[in-house]
Design a protein around this motif. Structure first.
Motif, PDB file in Angstrom:
ATOM      1  N   GLY A  50      43.317  48.357  51.960  1.00 21.68           N
ATOM      2  CA  GLY A  50      41.914  47.998  51.890  1.00 21.68           C
ATOM      3  C   GLY A  50      41.249  48.226  50.544  1.00 21.68           C
ATOM      4  O   GLY A  50      40.837  47.285  49.860  1.00 21.68           O
ATOM      5  N   LEU A  51      41.108  49.493  50.151  1.00 16.09           N
ATOM      6  CA  LEU A  51      40.429  49.804  48.898  1.00 16.09           C
ATOM      7  C   LEU A  51      41.186  49.259  47.698  1.00 16.09           C
ATOM      8  O   LEU A  51      40.578  48.800  46.719  1.00 16.09           O
ATOM      9  N   ALA A  52      42.519  49.294  47.757  1.00 16.61           N
ATOM     10  CA  ALA A  52      43.323  48.779  46.644  1.00 16.61           C
ATOM     11  C   ALA A  52      43.037  47.303  46.396  1.00 16.61           C
ATOM     12  O   ALA A  52      42.888  46.864  45.244  1.00 16.61           O
ATOM     13  N   LEU A  53      42.952  46.508  47.451  1.00 16.04           N
ATOM     14  CA  LEU A  53      42.645  45.085  47.291  1.00 16.04           C
ATOM     15  C   LEU A  53      41.188  44.866  46.901  1.00 16.04           C
ATOM     16  O   LEU A  53      40.868  43.988  46.088  1.00 16.04           O
ATOM     17  N   PHE A  54      40.289  45.644  47.495  1.00 18.72           N
ATOM     18  CA  PHE A  54      38.858  45.508  47.186  1.00 18.72           C
ATOM     19  C   PHE A  54      38.604  45.781  45.704  1.00 18.72           C
ATOM     20  O   PHE A  54      38.002  44.962  45.001  1.00 18.72           O
ATOM     21  N   TYR A  55      39.059  46.916  45.214  1.00 19.55           N
ATOM     22  CA  TYR A  55      38.875  47.250  43.808  1.00 19.55           C
ATOM     23  C   TYR A  55      39.725  46.350  42.907  1.00 19.55           C
ATOM     24  O   TYR A  55      39.269  45.888  41.861  1.00 19.55           O
ATOM     25  N   GLY A  56      40.970  46.104  43.304  1.00 22.73           N
ATOM     26  CA  GLY A  56      41.857  45.301  42.470  1.00 22.73           C
ATOM     27  C   GLY A  56      41.315  43.910  42.224  1.00 22.73           C
ATOM     28  O   GLY A  56      41.377  43.377  41.105  1.00 22.73           O
ATOM     29  N   GLY A  57      40.766  43.274  43.256  1.00 26.41           N
ATOM     30  CA  GLY A  57      40.211  41.936  43.096  1.00 26.41           C
ATOM     31  C   GLY A  57      39.004  41.900  42.186  1.00 26.41           C
ATOM     32  O   GLY A  57      38.708  40.866  41.567  1.00 26.41           O
ATOM     33  N   LEU A  58      38.292  43.013  42.067  1.00 30.51           N
ATOM     34  CA  LEU A  58      37.089  43.055  41.236  1.00 30.51           C
ATOM     35  C   LEU A  58      37.395  43.239  39.755  1.00 30.51           C
ATOM     36  O   LEU A  58      36.529  43.012  38.909  1.00 30.51           O
ATOM     37  N   THR A  59      38.615  43.647  39.426  1.00 28.17           N
ATOM     38  CA  THR A  59      38.968  43.849  38.023  1.00 28.17           C
ATOM     39  C   THR A  59      39.420  42.532  37.397  1.00 28.17           C
ATOM     40  O   THR A  59      39.577  41.513  38.068  1.00 28.17           O
ATOM     41  N   ARG A  60      39.671  42.565  36.095  1.00 27.71           N
ATOM     42  CA  ARG A  60      40.308  41.421  35.441  1.00 27.71           C
ATOM     43  C   ARG A  60      41.793  41.434  35.783  1.00 27.71           C
ATOM     44  O   ARG A  60      42.362  42.487  36.088  1.00 27.71           O
ATOM     45  N   SER A  61      42.415  40.285  35.750  1.00 29.83           N
ATOM     46  CA  SER A  61      43.793  40.152  36.243  1.00 29.83           C
ATOM     47  C   SER A  61      44.767  41.076  35.509  1.00 29.83           C
ATOM     48  O   SER A  61      45.754  41.530  36.087  1.00 29.83           O
ATOM     49  N   LYS A  62      44.480  41.397  34.254  1.00 30.15           N
ATOM     50  CA  LYS A  62      45.400  42.236  33.479  1.00 30.15           C
ATOM     51  C   LYS A  62      45.362  43.703  33.913  1.00 30.15           C
ATOM     52  O   LYS A  62      46.185  44.509  33.447  1.00 30.15           O
ATOM     53  N   ASN A  63      44.416  44.046  34.794  1.00 29.67           N
ATOM     54  CA  ASN A  63      44.298  45.415  35.284  1.00 29.67           C
ATOM     55  C   ASN A  63      44.460  45.530  36.795  1.00 29.67           C
ATOM     56  O   ASN A  63      44.196  46.592  37.373  1.00 29.67           O
ATOM     57  N   MET A  64      44.903  44.454  37.414  1.00 29.38           N
ATOM     58  CA  MET A  64      45.015  44.427  38.880  1.00 29.38           C
ATOM     59  C   MET A  64      46.002  45.491  39.399  1.00 29.38           C
ATOM     60  O   MET A  64      45.668  46.316  40.246  1.00 29.38           O
ATOM     61  N   LEU A  65      47.220  45.471  38.896  1.00 29.04           N
ATOM     62  CA  LEU A  65      48.241  46.388  39.389  1.00 29.04           C
ATOM     63  C   LEU A  65      47.934  47.840  39.040  1.00 29.04           C
ATOM     64  O   LEU A  65      48.196  48.745  39.834  1.00 29.04           O
ATOM     65  N   SER A  66      47.381  48.061  37.863  1.00 28.41           N
ATOM     66  CA  SER A  66      47.071  49.438  37.474  1.00 28.41           C
ATOM     67  C   SER A  66      46.018  50.028  38.399  1.00 28.41           C
ATOM     68  O   SER A  66      46.106  51.200  38.785  1.00 28.41           O
ATOM     69  N   THR A  67      45.039  49.219  38.776  1.00 32.51           N
ATOM     70  CA  THR A  67      44.001  49.693  39.690  1.00 32.51           C
ATOM     71  C   THR A  67      44.604  50.040  41.044  1.00 32.51           C
ATOM     72  O   THR A  67      44.338  51.113  41.612  1.00 32.51           O
ATOM     73  N   MET A  68      45.439  49.155  41.565  1.00 35.15           N
ATOM     74  CA  MET A  68      46.060  49.401  42.868  1.00 35.15           C
ATOM     75  C   MET A  68      47.017  50.592  42.812  1.00 35.15           C
ATOM     76  O   MET A  68      47.081  51.401  43.741  1.00 35.15           O
ATOM     77  N   THR A  69      47.752  50.714  41.701  1.00 33.97           N
ATOM     78  CA  THR A  69      48.709  51.803  41.558  1.00 33.97           C
ATOM     79  C   THR A  69      48.001  53.151  41.457  1.00 33.97           C
ATOM     80  O   THR A  69      48.442  54.149  42.042  1.00 33.97           O
ATOM     81  N   GLN A  70      46.902  53.191  40.716  1.00 33.95           N
ATOM     82  CA  GLN A  70      46.131  54.422  40.618  1.00 33.95           C
ATOM     83  C   GLN A  70      45.619  54.860  41.989  1.00 33.95           C
ATOM     84  O   GLN A  70      45.651  56.050  42.327  1.00 33.95           O
ATOM     85  N   ILE A  71      45.167  53.908  42.785  1.00 36.74           N
ATOM     86  CA  ILE A  71      44.659  54.228  44.119  1.00 36.74           C
ATOM     87  C   ILE A  71      45.782  54.767  45.003  1.00 36.74           C
ATOM     88  O   ILE A  71      45.640  55.799  45.664  1.00 36.74           O
ATOM     89  N   GLY A  72      46.912  54.084  45.015  1.00 35.23           N
ATOM     90  CA  GLY A  72      48.034  54.528  45.834  1.00 35.23           C
ATOM     91  C   GLY A  72      48.561  55.879  45.414  1.00 35.23           C
ATOM     92  O   GLY A  72      48.824  56.756  46.258  1.00 35.23           O
ATOM     93  N   ALA A  73      48.703  56.085  44.103  1.00 37.77           N
ATOM     94  CA  ALA A  73      49.235  57.352  43.604  1.00 37.77           C
ATOM     95  C   ALA A  73      48.238  58.496  43.830  1.00 37.77           C
ATOM     96  O   ALA A  73      48.633  59.618  44.161  1.00 37.77           O
ATOM     97  N   THR A  74      46.963  58.205  43.659  1.00 45.67           N
ATOM     98  CA  THR A  74      45.926  59.210  43.905  1.00 45.67           C
ATOM     99  C   THR A  74      45.949  59.668  45.358  1.00 45.67           C
ATOM    100  O   THR A  74      45.905  60.866  45.658  1.00 45.67           O
ATOM    101  N   ALA A  75      46.010  58.701  46.278  1.00 48.28           N
ATOM    102  CA  ALA A  75      46.045  59.039  47.701  1.00 48.28           C
ATOM    103  C   ALA A  75      47.288  59.864  48.040  1.00 48.28           C
ATOM    104  O   ALA A  75      47.214  60.849  48.786  1.00 48.28           O
ATOM    105  N   SER A  76      48.418  59.478  47.480  1.00 46.22           N
ATOM    106  CA  SER A  76      49.662  60.203  47.755  1.00 46.22           C
ATOM    107  C   SER A  76      49.601  61.637  47.250  1.00 46.22           C
ATOM    108  O   SER A  76      49.993  62.585  47.951  1.00 46.22           O
TER     109      SER A  76
END
Length: 447
Positions: free
Chosen positions: A64-90
């Motif tokens: 949820g949050l990974a896609l919500f935030y990821g879609g709001l960024t520029r495409s060159k930062n999509m994966l980094s945003t999602m990865t930060q969220i996943g790694a932070t939660a873990s």
């Protein structure tokens, strides 16, 4: 949420339930009542609901949050945003079971934090956690539910720092911030003996603990990081509102676990939180689009998504502390106030809250936390019995907001400065231009 903490953890607690047995005394030939101690047994239905609610909150984070935030960024930062969220939660989950649960809900404590259950050493399969009634649930289930709250709160902060914070800095920031900021605030609000709990603060599911906490912390980090290169002169539109809309839907669905799960039982309180999560969110979504139209713009998908989150955030502290009509009012007011902060005040103050973590979570959380004092009252069909006057409850709510803002702001500033000194917070200018997907993770979202 957990406006109790006898619930904190009834570790190994045996609830004495009188059981009448009849024994015949050969001399008297009369029945004799014998009291036997019966260990507390979790209600399977409540346990099953809380396990479901926990998974729903996990759904809010990934995807949820990974896609919500990821879609709001520029495409060159999509994966980094999602990865930060996943790694932070873990990372937050591991910290939670090592010392986080003990610090927030341990068996010993004072007004600010607790202790006594490091590495869950005092918890086993027979341990129970109390609810708001005489029921209990498995303590492992309660620990897991609270674990997801810690994880998503830390992840929410990343909306303010998106597109410019080092991954290594995030990984150092998270455990320090959880320890200094999140765990004490969770204890103060939700644990018996906690400073704000004892004052009677109403926070059903995390208006202060989650949203104000994350929003204020995000704002402080945004100031420490500075603005993104090119902001605000260079246009930085969301690269995929489609993914943001998908993330919004997943957040709304997951939020039923977040809010209704905070009743800790599958009961009428959970049902109230459920309907409030429906109607406050709907009101927030439509209000944002109406305001866009009144401001001379078109009602937008981004506006819809922003209004959904504003409504969800505002109803969080009021989910079980409001009637449906009060929840609708909260959704409307929160959406309107958040719109003003996002569209007007942010530009005037000049801070770069990349994805409006403060503008929606921080501000919406403040509106919801203070507004809970009003919608709790019986004159708005709230569940309150009127024994606490509106003015008195309003002050308690305002005080809880001020304490949360101060603790989160000062604590985050200290942690941010420590991380900046040790690792640096921000990626290089070249890395920012290339995008964090490539510079931090060596891959692209789209090839």
């Amino acid at each position: 949420m957990l406006r109790t903490l006898s619930r904190v953890s009834a570790v190994g607690l045996a609830l004495l339930a009188p059981v009448t047995a009849f024994a015949q005394d050969p001399g008297l030939q009369a029945p004799v009542a014998v009291a036997e101690a019966a260990a507390a047994v979790p209600n399977p239905g409540n346990n099953a609901w809380m396990m479901t609610a926990t998974v729903l909150v996990m759904l809010m984070i990934l995807p949820g949050l990974a896609l919500f935030y990821g879609g709001l960024t520029r495409s060159k930062n999509m994966l980094s945003t999602m990865t930060q969220i996943g790694a932070t939660a873990s990372l937050a989950m591991l910290v939670w079971v090592m010392w986080g649960y003990s610090t927030a809900f341990g068996p010993e404590g004072n007004a600010f934090f607790s202790w006594g259950n490091l590495f869950l050493a005092q918890t086993d399969a027979s341990s129970t956690a109390a609810t708001f009634t005489d029921e209990v649930i498995s303590e492992f289930v309660f620990i897991s539910f609270q674990m997801t709250f810690a994880a998503i709160t830390a992840a929410l902060i990343l909306g303010a720092t998106a597109e410019r914070m080092k991954f290594s800095a995030v990984m150092l920031f998270v455990p320090l911030w959880l320890t200094i900021v999140y765990f004490p605030i969770a204890h103060m609000v939700w644990a018996g003996g906690g400073l704000l709990f004892e004052d009677g603060a109403l926070d059903f599911a995390g208006g202060t603990v989650v949203h104000i906490n994350a929003g204020v912390s995000g704002l402080v980090l945004a100031y420490l990081l500075g603005k993104r290169r090119g902001y605000p002169a260079e246009p930085m539109p969301p690269h995929s509102l489609t993914l943001t809309m998908v993330g919004t839907g997943l957040l709304w669905v997951g939020w039923f676990g977040f809010n209704a799960g905070s009743a800790l039982e599958a009961d009428a309180s959970a049902g109230l939180a459920m309907i409030n999560t429906f109607v406050a969110t709907a009101a927030g979504a439509l209000t944002w689009m109406v305001i866009e139209k009144l401001a001379g713009h078109k009602g937008s998908a981004l506006g819809f998504c922003s209004g959904v989150i504003a409504g969800l955030v505002a109803v969080t502290p009021a989910a079980g502390n409001s009637g449906p009509f009060g929840a609708i009012l909260l959704g409307i007011v929160s959406s309107a106030v958040c719109y003003v902060f996002v569209a007007k005040i942010k530009a005037k103050l000049g801070y770069d809250d990349s994805l409006d973590a403060f503008g929606i979570h921080g501000i919406g959380g403040i509106v919801g936390a203070i507004g809970t004092a009003v919608v709790y009252q019986p004159f708005l069909a709230g569940p309150g019995d009127g024994s606490t006057a509106l003015g008195a409850q309003l002050w308690v709510q305002i005080y809880s907001v001020l304490v949360t803002i101060a603790w989160a702001g000062i604590g985050t500033l200290v942690v941010g400065l420590v991380v900046k000194m040790l690792l640096g917070l921000r990626v290089s200018e070249e890395a920012e231009v290339d995008g964090l997907d490539i510079s931090e993770h060596g891959e692209r979202a789209y090839n």
